[in-house]
Design a protein around this motif. Structure first.
Motif: not given
Length: 222
Positions: A110-124, A211-214
């Motif tokens: 579940l953490v991995e899923n959130l990392n992908l969604q919240m940390v790795f995704l970049r615009p667009p 890893f985490y920006a916030q």
């Protein structure tokens, strides 16, 4: 003995790094860390795939043995080199030991899923608020399940074990997505494991997280 760990800072491989510190160089030999950059082509282009079928960390090379998957590595090292951290077949705590080891991966996925969604995704590309909300709810429920089962000590009545080591990555990452204010037992458990000298040595090797920006990632508005 040689101990070569394919590693990403504060990733799942932190479990193996921490366990190495618990068991010690005198038993396992000198530690060589191969640090990988998650999210880059470097992992695919390195020799990591020779050790890890999924080209993921952790992966361990140890005197001819090549082993991937953090749960498998932790269980093997405990069984082979650290019987005090193991709960062997026939031990009364064996079922709970195995359950906690695999529960740790339920949380970590579940953490991995959130990392992908919240940390790795970049615009667009944009994270899905609905998916994030559901995943955070599932992760929070998994934390609540821990809260209901924890006592004043480690996961098992018999004391510290490899099951606690499996929680190392989780306890680091979960507070970036779930506020632990309403989980006093989980907070106390987190503080307990972080007091261990081996845990402090592993964190000292890691240094400040990159890893985490916030400090906290709230669910984005739809």
């Amino acid at each position: 003995m040689t101990f070569r760990l394919h590693h990403v800072q504060y990733g799942r491989s932190f479990r193996v790094l921490w366990l190495y510190e618990e068991i010690g160089e005198a038993v396992l030999g000198p530690l060589e860390i191969v640090e990988h950059r998650i999210g880059s082509k470097e992992m695919r282009e390195s020799d990591l795939g020779r050790v890890s079928p999924a080209v993921r960390i952790p992966a361990l090379e140890m005197d001819g043995l090549e082993l991937a998957e953090s749960g498998a590595i932790v269980q093997h090292l405990c069984e082979t080199f650290a019987p005090a951290l193991d709960r062997p077949v026939g031990h009364a705590e064996r079922p709970a030991f195995l359950q906690w080891i695999h529960f740790a991966e339920t949380q970590a996925s579940l953490v991995e899923n959130l990392n992908l969604q919240m940390v790795f995704l970049r615009p667009p590309a944009k994270p899905s608020p609905v998916v994030i909300k559901l995943t955070v709810a599932r992760l929070r429920q998994a934390v609540a399940g821990m809260e209901a089962r924890l006592d004043a000590g480690y996961l098992l009545p018999g004391g510290f074990s490899g099951a606690d080591v499996m929680m190392g990555f989780n306890l680091f990452a979960i507070p970036y997505f779930v506020d632990l204010a309403s989980f006093p037992k989980v907070r106390a458990y987190k503080a307990l494991v972080e007091k261990r000298a081996a845990h402090r040595r592993a964190c000292a090797r890691e240094g400040a997280q990159r890893f985490y920006a916030q400090d906290f990632y709230p669910v984005p508005e739809a």
